[in-house]
Design an enzyme around this catalytic site. Structure first.
Site, PDB file in Angstrom:
ATOM      1  N   GLU A 257      19.919   0.198 -15.693  1.00 12.15           N
ATOM      2  CA  GLU A 257      19.388  -0.708 -15.063  1.00 12.15           C
ATOM      3  C   GLU A 257      20.130  -1.285 -13.826  1.00 12.15           C
ATOM      4  O   GLU A 257      21.123  -1.862 -14.062  1.00 12.15           O
ATOM      5  CB  GLU A 257      18.873  -1.552 -16.170  1.00 12.15           C
ATOM      6  CG  GLU A 257      17.862  -0.863 -17.021  1.00 12.15           C
ATOM      7  CD  GLU A 257      17.432  -2.003 -18.174  1.00 12.15           C
ATOM      8  OE1 GLU A 257      16.478  -1.842 -18.917  1.00 12.15           O
ATOM      9  OE2 GLU A 257      18.350  -2.901 -18.601  1.00 12.15           O
TER      10      GLU A 257
ATOM     11  N   THR B  53      17.987   1.424 -25.301  1.00  8.45           N
ATOM     12  CA  THR B  53      16.849   2.212 -25.824  1.00  8.45           C
ATOM     13  C   THR B  53      16.704   3.578 -25.485  1.00  8.45           C
ATOM     14  O   THR B  53      16.826   3.763 -24.201  1.00  8.45           O
ATOM     15  CB  THR B  53      15.828   1.264 -25.910  1.00  8.45           C
ATOM     16  OG1 THR B  53      15.771   0.328 -26.840  1.00  8.45           O
ATOM     17  CG2 THR B  53      14.528   2.269 -26.176  1.00  8.45           C
TER      18      THR B  53
ATOM     19  N   ASN C 234      16.856  -7.654 -16.936  1.00  9.39           N
ATOM     20  CA  ASN C 234      16.846  -7.936 -18.344  1.00  9.39           C
ATOM     21  C   ASN C 234      16.532  -9.424 -18.491  1.00  9.39           C
ATOM     22  O   ASN C 234      16.171 -10.051 -19.881  1.00  9.39           O
ATOM     23  CB  ASN C 234      18.402  -7.523 -18.916  1.00  9.39           C
ATOM     24  CG  ASN C 234      18.267  -6.147 -19.364  1.00  9.39           C
ATOM     25  OD1 ASN C 234      17.806  -5.711 -20.293  1.00  9.39           O
ATOM     26  ND2 ASN C 234      18.989  -5.674 -18.471  1.00  9.39           N
TER      27      ASN C 234
ATOM     28  N   THR D  71       8.190  -9.868 -19.630  1.00 11.72           N
ATOM     29  CA  THR D  71       6.995 -10.121 -19.113  1.00 11.72           C
ATOM     30  C   THR D  71       6.844  -9.265 -17.897  1.00 11.72           C
ATOM     31  O   THR D  71       5.824  -9.331 -17.162  1.00 11.72           O
ATOM     32  CB  THR D  71       7.602 -11.582 -18.454  1.00 11.72           C
ATOM     33  OG1 THR D  71       8.490 -11.509 -17.640  1.00 11.72           O
ATOM     34  CG2 THR D  71       7.573 -12.663 -19.432  1.00 11.72           C
TER      35      THR D  71
ATOM     36  N   LYS E 128      14.659   9.479 -22.249  1.00 13.84           N
ATOM     37  CA  LYS E 128      14.223   8.210 -21.661  1.00 13.84           C
ATOM     38  C   LYS E 128      15.416   7.187 -21.827  1.00 13.84           C
ATOM     39  O   LYS E 128      15.901   7.280 -23.048  1.00 13.84           O
ATOM     40  CB  LYS E 128      12.798   7.659 -21.961  1.00 13.84           C
ATOM     41  CG  LYS E 128      12.561   7.140 -23.364  1.00 13.84           C
ATOM     42  CD  LYS E 128      13.307   5.900 -23.797  1.00 13.84           C
ATOM     43  CE  LYS E 128      12.859   4.698 -22.909  1.00 13.84           C
ATOM     44  NZ  LYS E 128      13.470   3.532 -23.313  1.00 13.84           N
TER      45      LYS E 128
ATOM     46  N   THR F 228      10.465   3.223 -20.083  1.00 12.89           N
ATOM     47  CA  THR F 228      10.229   2.049 -20.097  1.00 12.89           C
ATOM     48  C   THR F 228      10.659   1.352 -18.864  1.00 12.89           C
ATOM     49  O   THR F 228      10.050   1.188 -17.841  1.00 12.89           O
ATOM     50  CB  THR F 228      10.701   1.332 -21.200  1.00 12.89           C
ATOM     51  OG1 THR F 228      12.182   1.640 -21.303  1.00 12.89           O
ATOM     52  CG2 THR F 228      10.121   1.613 -22.489  1.00 12.89           C
TER      53      THR F 228
END
Length: 478
Positions: free
Chosen positions: A334, A247, A473, A478, A236, A207
């Site tokens: 991230e 996740t 985040n 979007t 992942k 993702t």
């Protein structure tokens, strides 16, 4: 019937960003942006983690297929299929979040119904988590499994489906289920055993990940020293990472013969030392699932006893591979620029050490200081000090005390140079700020906390918080 093996599909070229793209991914003020500047590319700093070859277990075939689950995705594979040529043993560990996604419920019930045996495949979509989607979401997860099952010419054994289902992406949205169902036969036709097939599948489950996470290795078992066994895994995860489970999705396959009744304990033990020992942001997902499949295709003696040498050897291999996969998740946190090992030693119990390490790992103040290359050890000590305090109204009995006069904190450099002592037995050291800054320049860092009150220890792996974590985040949907 045996699965069909197709020619290796071309894995999308890992494009290095141009000079202008690199410039756009880091501001003039020197902020370090590590996420992919373009969809489908791997940042130069992360390309070293993408394998160029591998050794994969016999009897397993995989594929990564484009569906377009998320409207913004125009070409990247987002449907992964892992299948065994023969029915195999399988086990899985799932999230403990109370709002569990439909595929978690469907897969758990399937494994229970089949007693962890007779499993044929794993089907995974990215782009939509199919979580908190009510009865319709449950039906969608069941349909995914049923469609995958139809690909196998297998007699009905009366135990229902034989496919583990996983989903990852945005919570609260229904899957474009018909698009997925229409593409599952194509994903089956694309199955293959090459390195590119495995890399395609690893990419399809991503993702916000910036690179596909794939590891393979060979090993042997004491009872069959002449047989080369193989194990491969993909995972992942880059955000919403914290036990239990940390996740995050993971699939591990091996051609070693393992009794179905033993796989669950083997996987649980491995996960506790790996995926349950990482944290990126302190959030536990609704979808976390790690599964292991063993088809015995390499032959040899089946592992049937927890007291056997084979069991211990297999446990070590599985735990090591799971740990290496979990570390890749942290390295792809991230917006992260640092990989941080937090080691708590001299603890009265492993549980206490894990609690302290976990608390430090998810402290925003610690993580932002690391990003800023600031040797602010007071934040580490602060997190240590409140880690065992119970919440108001939720008393915890018999919690060991942290003794400030025995607590020490150090930075352990990754270049082999001596540790930098920050606090020794509760007394602050005179810190060489220049050397501290040099240590914090490195991508890897270890924080060592000695409690001085026992012999147990625990290790956690985490990363820093950067400006980019907020950016990623803030516009995730979007």
């Amino acid at each position: 019937m045996a699965l069909r093996s197709s020619p290796a599909s071309a894995f999308p070229r890992l494009i290095r960003p141009t000079a202008s793209q690199s410039q756009s991914s880091s501001s003039a003020s020197g902020l370090r942006h590590y996420s992919a500047p373009l969809a489908g590319t791997v940042p130069p700093a992360k390309q070293k983690y993408v394998p160029t070859s591998g050794t994969y277990p016999k009897g397993f075939l995989v594929s990564g297929t484009y569906v377009g689950v998320k409207p913004a995705n125009k070409s990247t594979p987002d449907l992964a299929f892992l299948a065994s040529e023969t029915p195999c043993a399988a086990a899985a560990v799932f999230t403990k979040n109370k709002f569990q996604a439909a595929p978690v419920t469907v897969s758990r019930e399937m494994l229970k119904r089949r007693n962890n045996s007779g499993i044929r495949s794993v089907i995974v979509n990215s782009g939509c988590a199919n979580a908190v989607t009510g009865k319709g979401g449950m039906e969608d997860a069941e349909k995914m499994g049923m469609q995958a099952d139809k690909c196998f010419d297998a007699p009905n054994d009366g135990k229902g489906g034989s496919t583990i289902v996983m989903s990852t992406g945005v919570i609260g949205q229904r899957l474009p289920i018909q698009k997925i169902l229409n593409k599952i036969p194509a994903a089956y036709d694309a199955l293959g055993a090459s390195h590119n097939h495995w890399l395609d599948a690893a990419r399809a489950i991503c993702t916000t990940d910036t690179f596909p996470k794939l590891i393979s290795r060979t090993f042997s078992l004491p009872s069959s020293p002449s047989i080369e066994y193989r194990m491969a895994g993909m995972t992942k995860g880059a955000g919403m990472i914290h036990p239990n489970m940390a996740t995050l999705l993971g699939m591990i396959a091996t051609d070693a013969p393992v009794a179905p009744a033993l796989l669950q304990s083997l996987l649980t033990n491995a996960v506790n030392k790996s995926f349950n020992s990482i944290s990126i942001d302190g959030d536990t997902s609704t979808n976390d699932t790690v599964a292991v499949l063993a088809n015995g295709a390499a032959g040899g003696n089946e592992i049937t006893s927890e007291s056997s040498e084979d069991y211990a050897a297999f446990q070590n291999t599985l735990t090591e591979l799971a740990t290496d996969l979990a570390k890749l998740v942290v390295r792809d946190g991230e917006g992260a620029t640092k990989f941080v090992t937090i080691r708590v030693t001299e603890s009265p119990s492993e549980l206490v050490a894990r609690k302290i390490a976990s608390t430090i790992a998810r402290s925003p103040l610690v993580k932002t200081a690391l990003y800023g290359k600031d040797a602010n050890w007071g934040r580490i000590l602060c997190a240590t000090g409140y880690s065992l305090i119970s919440e108001p109204g939720l008393p915890i009995n018999n919690v060991p005390e942290i003794l400030p006069e025995k607590t020490s904190v150090s930075f352990i450099p990754t270049d082999g140079s001596p540790e930098l002592k920050l606090l020794v037995n509760g007394e602050p050291e005179t810190v060489d700020e220049v050397r501290a800054a040099q240590i914090l320049e490195h991508e890897d860092l270890e924080i060592l906390v000695r409690l001085g009150g026992g012999t147990e220890e625990a290790v956690y792996w985490t990363c820093d918080y950067s400006h980019e974590y907020i950016t990623i985040n803030g516009d995730y949907r979007t």
